[in-house]
Design a protein around this motif. Structure first.
Motif, short mmCIF file in Angstrom:
data_model
loop_
_atom_site.label_atom_id
_atom_site.label_comp_id
_atom_site.label_asym_id
_atom_site.label_seq_id
_atom_site.Cartn_x
_atom_site.Cartn_y
_atom_site.Cartn_z
N ASN A 178 0.81 -1.21 0.00
CA ASN A 178 0.00 0.00 0.00
C ASN A 178 0.85 1.27 0.00
N TYR B 262 -10.98 -8.01 0.04
CA TYR B 262 -9.80 -7.21 -0.30
C TYR B 262 -9.08 -7.75 -1.52
N TRP C 247 -8.34 -2.15 -4.08
CA TRP C 247 -8.57 -1.42 -2.83
C TRP C 247 -7.25 -1.01 -2.20
N PHE D 61 -5.65 0.01 1.28
CA PHE D 61 -5.91 -0.07 2.71
C PHE D 61 -5.41 1.18 3.39
N PHE E 191 -10.89 1.30 3.98
CA PHE E 191 -10.35 1.06 2.64
C PHE E 191 -10.84 2.15 1.70
#
Lengths: 361, 114, 175
Positions: A213, B19, B24, B26, B45
């Protein structure tokens, strides 16, 4: 027999602006494991926002979470509270807020470029970029009255207006800066000794960017199209000429280039804003007490900044959750260190533009 | 902003099926103190490339209950989980204390001190 | 060591430590070292090594985890030395005063010679403060300066700090 050696970096180190401690597990010169301690500057701002200060004051307190992206902190908090109060700012206020955020992005990106150059060993380039950053600081000082921590945004508007004199100053300084940035892009792209320190060093792959991420310039340098400016409708970024900047190689060079191209884009946006500033009041009365829950995302210079504010109709808020860009970027950063040389660690670290006071709050 | 309620036992299954790392993003784990020993936990999310699309999985739990960790599904959740362990004094399986607080700091400061 | 005094005055080296500040003062120190304000014309250069430094620039209100480092760095700087507190929160705690993990200013731990106000302190003020610090540096002798004792419930840290016997624990009622 144990073949690895542990080398620490920090918490006080010449290449660090702020305290962070890394423990590198090295095999000869190669880093194979990283451990980081990021909590050196924890001050408990989140707690103070819900116990000590009223909601009208909190905007100025959260600005002190981070000096570099102070304006985005107060902007996100203000937007969240304005959502709870059911108020939407007029176009002039929105444009003035965007102007300050973009100016802040320019100076923050330039500081990061300079710092990366210093840590990679290019002291003269550091001095050069720091000198070229000063016109932006002058603009900020002229508009808001302070160079950093300018507390420009308040609930219901902004604190100072843009006069014709200031517009002229902005155009003059940005024109000078624009030329310098073009020259810098040329330098970063073609200089051979810079390429030795930047190209192919500290690579984050696209797959890892998704897994961990990654966000902000770190993600966009790896080719991950994630920018809150295009994913949020709180501020009219499309109207002022925002374009997303993407690179693909994911190394220090790509991160530097994302920053340089974003500076170019931000300069264009600032000019558009100054030229097409809508007419209106800069400060409007907002009544009521915040009740309910609101989330706001704003693109800070380092990536996505997230605020969750919950109020119960009192002066004191129930919860202010601050999720800062570096905080969620740290797992991705630790991944980048693995496999690179220890000598490159300071430059790689600076190229993330880490903000520890954001992380620890 | 969409809020979806989940439970402690179905949390891992819910997030695991929902997920997809390419769709997506996070954001973080969040806790909100509700008083009287209760806490609301949120897993937040957002969708890449979509406007204002935020999904919050939430559940209401108690401080004594152990919370399952989602690091196996989302490695970057480690920071958020370490933070709620410190700030609320929760137990999250496999997550250690000491991200922010020292031994002599006030323990679990965000828990209501009643 | 009269021989070195003029050199020290002409080239004071700076050690910068962030003890929990918001970064605002730190980037202003960088800007002050940069070409526009040019702190280096006083001979000052930013060094990362406390053992070669004369001037200790501290920012931030001292968080719990940085206490030990702050005192350690201070004792490693050779005498004569000058401490400059940059920014409002370094002087008094500023906006962070009374917050969760914060100690309200560095003068609880080490003696401060120059206080620079401002949030964030502007480069002009930082230069002013540094010039003032140079005057103070000239008058100081080689006498050893100790940090103040650590406050409150820091036995854990206290046992780690053995040098100069500086970490005798103070009971709560004494401060």
């Amino acid at each position: 027999m144990k073949k690895t050696v542990q080398i620490p970096l920090g918490s006080q180190h010449i290449s660090l602006l702020e305290p962070i401690r890394f423990k590198f597990e090295c095999e000869n010169e190669k880093i194979i494991g990283v451990d980081a301690d990021v909590g050196f500057v924890h001050r408990g701002v989140e707690l103070a926002c819900t116990r000590k200060f009223e909601f009208k004051q909190v905007g100025y307190v959260v600005a002190r979470v981070c000096g570099l992206c102070a304006i985005t902190h107060s902007l996100s908090y203000t937007l969240a509270v304005e959502k709870l109060l059911g108020y939407e700012a007029n176009d002039r206020i929105k444009y003035l807020r965007m102007l300050m955020v973009e100016l802040d992005r320019i100076h923050s990106h330039m500081l990061c470029l300079a710092h990366t150059a210093e840590n990679a060993g290019f002291e003269a380039l550091f001095m050069q970029i720091m000198a070229q950053r000063e016109p932006v600081m002058d603009i900020q000082e002229a508009i808001s009255g302070n160079r950093v921590q300018f507390d420009y945004i308040s609930i219901g508007g902004v604190n100072r207006d843009l006069t014709p004199d200031l517009s002229a100053l902005i155009h003059k300084n940005l024109a000078a800066l624009s030329e310098k940035v073009d020259a810098l892009m040329m330098l970063f792209d073609t200089n051979w000794s810079l390429s030795l320190k930047y190209k192919g060093i500290g690579v984050l792959s696209l797959e890892n960017a998704y897994t961990y991420n990654a966000l902000g310039p770190l993600a966009r340098a790896a080719g991950l199209a994630s920018d809150v400016r295009s994913e949020s409708s709180d501020l009219p970024y499309e109207a002022v000429g925002y374009t997303m900047v993407l690179e693909s190689s994911g190394d220090i060079h790509a991160r530097n280039f994302v920053r340089l191209r974003e500076i170019v884009n931000s300069i264009a946006m600032c000019r558009n804003i100054v030229d097409n500033l809508p007419v209106g009041e800069i400060q409007e009365k907002v009544k009521g007490k915040p009740k309910g829950e609101a989330v706001v995302r704003v693109e800070a210079p380092r990536g996505e900044l997230f605020y969750l504010v919950r109020g119960s109709g009192q002066n004191i808020l129930e919860r202010v959750r601050i999720k800062t860009p570096t905080f969620s970027g740290i797992p991705a950063m630790m991944e980048v260190f693995k496999g690179s040389q220890y000598a490159d660690a300071p430059a790689i670290l600076a190229s993330f533009d880490p903000c520890m006071s954001c992380t620890a709050k | 902003m969409t809020k979806i309620e989940t439970t402690l036992s179905s949390l891992l299954a819910d997030i695991g099926t929902f997920y997809d790392k390419k769709i997506w993003h996070f954001l973080t784990v969040n806790g909100i103190d509700l008083g009287e020993g209760k806490i609301e936990l949120q897993w937040i999310f957002s969708k890449y490339g979509a406007k204002d699309e935020i999904i919050i999985y939430y559940l209401i739990s108690e401080y004594e209950t152990a919370i399952p960790s989602i690091i196996g599904l989302i490695p970057s959740a480690i920071m958020g989980e370490r933070e709620i362990v410190d700030m609320f004094g929760l137990t999250v399986s496999g997550v250690e204390k000491g991200l922010y607080l020292d031994e002599d700091s006030i323990p679990h400061p965000l828990r209501s001190q009643s | 060591m009269k021989f070195f005094t003029p050199f020290r005055k002409k080239s004071p080296w700076i050690l910068h430590y962030n003890a929990g500040s918001c970064n605002g003062c730190d980037i202003e120190i960088l800007a002050a070292l940069g070409p526009k304000f040019d702190l280096e014309r006083f001979g000052a250069i930013n060094t990362g090594n406390p053992k070669q430094s004369d001037i200790f620039l501290v920012t931030g209100p001292v968080t719990y985890r940085s206490r030990e480092r702050l005192v350690e760095l201070y004792t490693q700087i050779p005498e004569p030395k000058v401490v400059v507190a940059v920014g409002s929160c370094t002087d008094t705690g500023g906006v962070f005063r009374g917050m969760l993990n914060v100690e309200d200013g560095i003068d609880r731990y080490i003696p401060v010679d120059v206080y620079i106000p401002g949030c964030a302190a502007s480069p002009q003020l930082i230069i002013d403060g540094l010039v003032k610090a140079l005057e103070i540096l000239e008058t100081k002798s080689k006498a050893i300066e100790k940090p103040f004792k650590l406050f409150g419930a820091v036995q854990m840290i206290g046992t780690k700090l053995s040098r100069l016997n500086m970490a005798q624990r103070v009971r709560h009622d004494e401060n």
